[in-house]
Design a protein around this motif. Structure first.
Motif, PDB file in Angstrom:
ATOM      1  N   VAL A  45       3.327   5.325  -5.318  1.00  0.00           N
ATOM      2  CA  VAL A  45       4.762   5.231  -5.016  1.00  0.00           C
ATOM      3  C   VAL A  45       5.076   5.974  -3.720  1.00  0.00           C
ATOM      4  N   GLY A  46       4.421   7.131  -3.524  1.00  0.00           N
ATOM      5  CA  GLY A  46       4.600   7.866  -2.277  1.00  0.00           C
ATOM      6  C   GLY A  46       4.149   7.059  -1.075  1.00  0.00           C
ATOM      7  N   MET A  47       3.034   6.330  -1.213  1.00  0.00           N
ATOM      8  CA  MET A  47       2.545   5.482  -0.125  1.00  0.00           C
ATOM      9  C   MET A  47       3.539   4.365   0.179  1.00  0.00           C
ATOM     10  N   ILE A  48       4.107   3.762  -0.855  1.00  0.00           N
ATOM     11  CA  ILE A  48       5.102   2.695  -0.666  1.00  0.00           C
ATOM     12  C   ILE A  48       6.315   3.221   0.088  1.00  0.00           C
ATOM     13  N   ILE A  49       6.812   4.389  -0.330  1.00  0.00           N
ATOM     14  CA  ILE A  49       7.989   4.982   0.306  1.00  0.00           C
ATOM     15  C   ILE A  49       7.687   5.374   1.752  1.00  0.00           C
ATOM     16  N   LEU A  50       6.504   5.958   1.956  1.00  0.00           N
ATOM     17  CA  LEU A  50       6.115   6.390   3.302  1.00  0.00           C
ATOM     18  C   LEU A  50       6.078   5.212   4.265  1.00  0.00           C
ATOM     19  N   ALA A  69      -0.693  -0.724  -2.860  1.00  0.00           N
ATOM     20  CA  ALA A  69      -0.212   0.438  -3.613  1.00  0.00           C
ATOM     21  C   ALA A  69       0.629  -0.004  -4.802  1.00  0.00           C
ATOM     22  N   PHE A  70       1.460  -1.022  -4.609  1.00  0.00           N
ATOM     23  CA  PHE A  70       2.265  -1.563  -5.717  1.00  0.00           C
ATOM     24  C   PHE A  70       1.362  -2.130  -6.805  1.00  0.00           C
ATOM     25  N   MET A  71       0.339  -2.888  -6.404  1.00  0.00           N
ATOM     26  CA  MET A  71      -0.604  -3.456  -7.374  1.00  0.00           C
ATOM     27  C   MET A  71      -1.314  -2.363  -8.159  1.00  0.00           C
ATOM     28  N   ILE A 111      -7.248 -10.138 -10.302  1.00  0.00           N
ATOM     29  CA  ILE A 111      -7.418 -11.254  -9.369  1.00  0.00           C
ATOM     30  C   ILE A 111      -6.641 -10.994  -8.085  1.00  0.00           C
ATOM     31  N   ALA A 112      -5.407 -10.517  -8.230  1.00  0.00           N
ATOM     32  CA  ALA A 112      -4.563 -10.272  -7.055  1.00  0.00           C
ATOM     33  C   ALA A 112      -5.195  -9.240  -6.129  1.00  0.00           C
ATOM     34  N   GLU A 113      -5.821  -8.214  -6.708  1.00  0.00           N
ATOM     35  CA  GLU A 113      -6.438  -7.183  -5.864  1.00  0.00           C
ATOM     36  C   GLU A 113      -7.632  -7.752  -5.097  1.00  0.00           C
ATOM     37  N   CYS A 114      -8.420  -8.598  -5.746  1.00  0.00           N
ATOM     38  CA  CYS A 114      -9.538  -9.251  -5.046  1.00  0.00           C
ATOM     39  C   CYS A 114      -9.030 -10.072  -3.858  1.00  0.00           C
ATOM     40  N   LEU A 115      -8.002 -10.871  -4.093  1.00  0.00           N
ATOM     41  CA  LEU A 115      -7.458 -11.722  -3.038  1.00  0.00           C
ATOM     42  C   LEU A 115      -6.837 -10.890  -1.915  1.00  0.00           C
ATOM     43  N   LEU A 116      -6.112  -9.832  -2.289  1.00  0.00           N
ATOM     44  CA  LEU A 116      -5.461  -9.011  -1.266  1.00  0.00           C
ATOM     45  C   LEU A 116      -6.482  -8.282  -0.400  1.00  0.00           C
ATOM     46  N   LEU A 117      -7.558  -7.792  -1.000  1.00  0.00           N
ATOM     47  CA  LEU A 117      -8.593  -7.117  -0.210  1.00  0.00           C
ATOM     48  C   LEU A 117      -9.233  -8.078   0.787  1.00  0.00           C
ATOM     49  N   ALA A 118      -9.368  -9.354   0.398  1.00  0.00           N
ATOM     50  CA  ALA A 118      -9.898 -10.364   1.319  1.00  0.00           C
ATOM     51  C   ALA A 118      -8.911 -10.617   2.457  1.00  0.00           C
ATOM     52  N   ILE A 119      -7.622 -10.670   2.137  1.00  0.00           N
ATOM     53  CA  ILE A 119      -6.598 -10.845   3.171  1.00  0.00           C
ATOM     54  C   ILE A 119      -6.609  -9.667   4.139  1.00  0.00           C
ATOM     55  N   MET A 120      -6.769  -8.468   3.610  1.00  0.00           N
ATOM     56  CA  MET A 120      -6.807  -7.273   4.466  1.00  0.00           C
ATOM     57  C   MET A 120      -8.032  -7.297   5.380  1.00  0.00           C
ATOM     58  N   PRO A 285      -7.343   2.950  -8.754  1.00  0.00           N
ATOM     59  CA  PRO A 285      -5.924   3.073  -8.362  1.00  0.00           C
ATOM     60  C   PRO A 285      -5.532   4.486  -7.941  1.00  0.00           C
ATOM     61  N   LEU A 286      -6.229   5.493  -8.466  1.00  0.00           N
ATOM     62  CA  LEU A 286      -6.000   6.875  -8.042  1.00  0.00           C
ATOM     63  C   LEU A 286      -6.566   7.120  -6.649  1.00  0.00           C
ATOM     64  N   LEU A 287      -7.762   6.582  -6.377  1.00  0.00           N
ATOM     65  CA  LEU A 287      -8.460   6.873  -5.130  1.00  0.00           C
ATOM     66  C   LEU A 287      -7.889   6.139  -3.925  1.00  0.00           C
ATOM     67  N   ASN A 288      -7.381   4.920  -4.120  1.00  0.00           N
ATOM     68  CA  ASN A 288      -6.950   4.114  -2.974  1.00  0.00           C
ATOM     69  C   ASN A 288      -5.947   4.820  -2.065  1.00  0.00           C
ATOM     70  N   PRO A 289      -4.831   5.371  -2.594  1.00  0.00           N
ATOM     71  CA  PRO A 289      -3.917   6.072  -1.682  1.00  0.00           C
ATOM     72  C   PRO A 289      -4.529   7.331  -1.083  1.00  0.00           C
TER      73      PRO A 289
END
Length: 313
Positions: A45-50, A69-71, A111-120, A285-289
């Motif tokens: 949430v902090g990353m989203i706000i930042l 971060a939302f995912m 599934i969404a995280e797999c697709l988003l990482l490919a987009i990134m 999810p803890l490590l990503n931000p």
């Protein structure tokens, strides 16, 4: 198991065995996972706000990071509270409908995280290999369309898989050897032949896995070639620095997936996979931000201005 599917009584709830049955560990584990969950929510949430409040971070790369971060916040919220409930009781029940919803949401966000990482990865490819065309190609409109397509494909795939799985009859036993309604342990409880559904699940998972990992590998192959052609060591370091966080995240994500699904589905490996599941549903999810905060210069600078006035650059 019933001798005839027609004579079966459909179960109305399931019992989740949880992560461990050792009572002496449950209090400590509850506090541990509660701490992780709270830090995960605060970090994402902090990353989203930042990103939302810092004009410097209003770029396509950080738009996708905000979605990630939302995912991650949603992914962790779907199963971690249920995991913590299991530490307070010897077994935690979940309704049939609740199990359907939990599996659908877990599948959707996986599934969404797999697709988003490919987009990134594609975003980094365009930024490094075609810098002059970057803003023309990766426009704000395209970013929104890619995220919308990601969620559309994820919802459709999740609905398809969950629908097939729960069309099967479940007559008992109703004990799921896991801390959430994961696909393999749920399918083990079906009172009918699961070969067709398992084939559909495997085909869909393999298609998504190979499609997304191919995009990642091809994108970074071109990025590596482009970086090697750069004459300035400073330009090479700058290009690499924009990729290291994403590379770390995809290594953790795909490494965990490969480890989990390359194992045979025997009882001992099912038990082991409960603990591996903690890594990709709770720890990642803890490590990503944290990874983006510690390894990304722009995020560190924004944090320094916004939150931590004495954070070293």
């Amino acid at each position: 198991m019933c001798s005839s599917v027609e004579n079966c009584t459909q179960v109305t709830w399931f019992l989740l065995l949880g992560l461990t049955e050792q009572e002496e560990l449950k209090g400590t584990l509850f506090v541990f996972f509660l701490f992780i969950y709270l830090v995960t929510l605060m970090g994402n949430v902090g990353m989203i706000i930042l990103i939302h409040t810092e004009p410097q971070l209003h770029t396509p790369m950080y738009f996708f990071l905000r979605v990630l971060a939302f995912m991650d916040a949603c992914f962790s919220t779907v199963d971690t509270p249920k995991l913590m409930e299991n530490f307070l009781t010897s077994g935690q029940s979940i309704s049939f409908a609740g199990c359907v919803v939990q599996m659908a949401l877990m599948t959707l966000h996986g599934i969404a995280e797999c697709l988003l990482l490919a987009i990134m990865a594609y975003d980094r490819f365009v930024a490094i290999c075609h810098p002059l065309l970057y803003h023309a190609i990766i426009s704000q409109r395209l970013c929104v369309q890619l995220v919308a397509a990601t969620y559309t494909a994820s919802v459709a795939n999740s609905a398809l898989l969950t629908g097939y799985i729960f069309k099967l009859p479940y007559c008992g036993p109703n004990v799921i050897n896991h801390y959430f309604c994961d696909i393999p342990p749920v399918l083990q409880l079906a009172c009918a032949d699961t070969a067709e559904v398992e084939a559909i699940v495997s085909s869909s998972s393999a298609l998504i896995f190979f499609f997304t990992i191919t995009i990642n590998l091809v994108s970074y192959a071109y990025i590596l070639v482009t970086i090697c052609k750069m004459h300035s060591p400073e330009a090479q370091r700058k290009a690499l620095s924009t990729c290291t966080s994403h590379l770390t995240i995809i290594s953790l994500w795909y490494g965990t997936i490969i480890f989990m699904y390359a194992q045979p589905s025997s009882l001992s490996f099912m038990e082991q996979n409960k603990f591996v599941s903690v890594f990709y549903t709770v720890v990642i999810p803890l490590l990503n931000p944290l990874i983006y905060s510690l390894r990304n210069k722009d995020v560190k600078s924004a944090l320094k201005r916004r939150y931590l006035g004495k954070l070293p650059s």
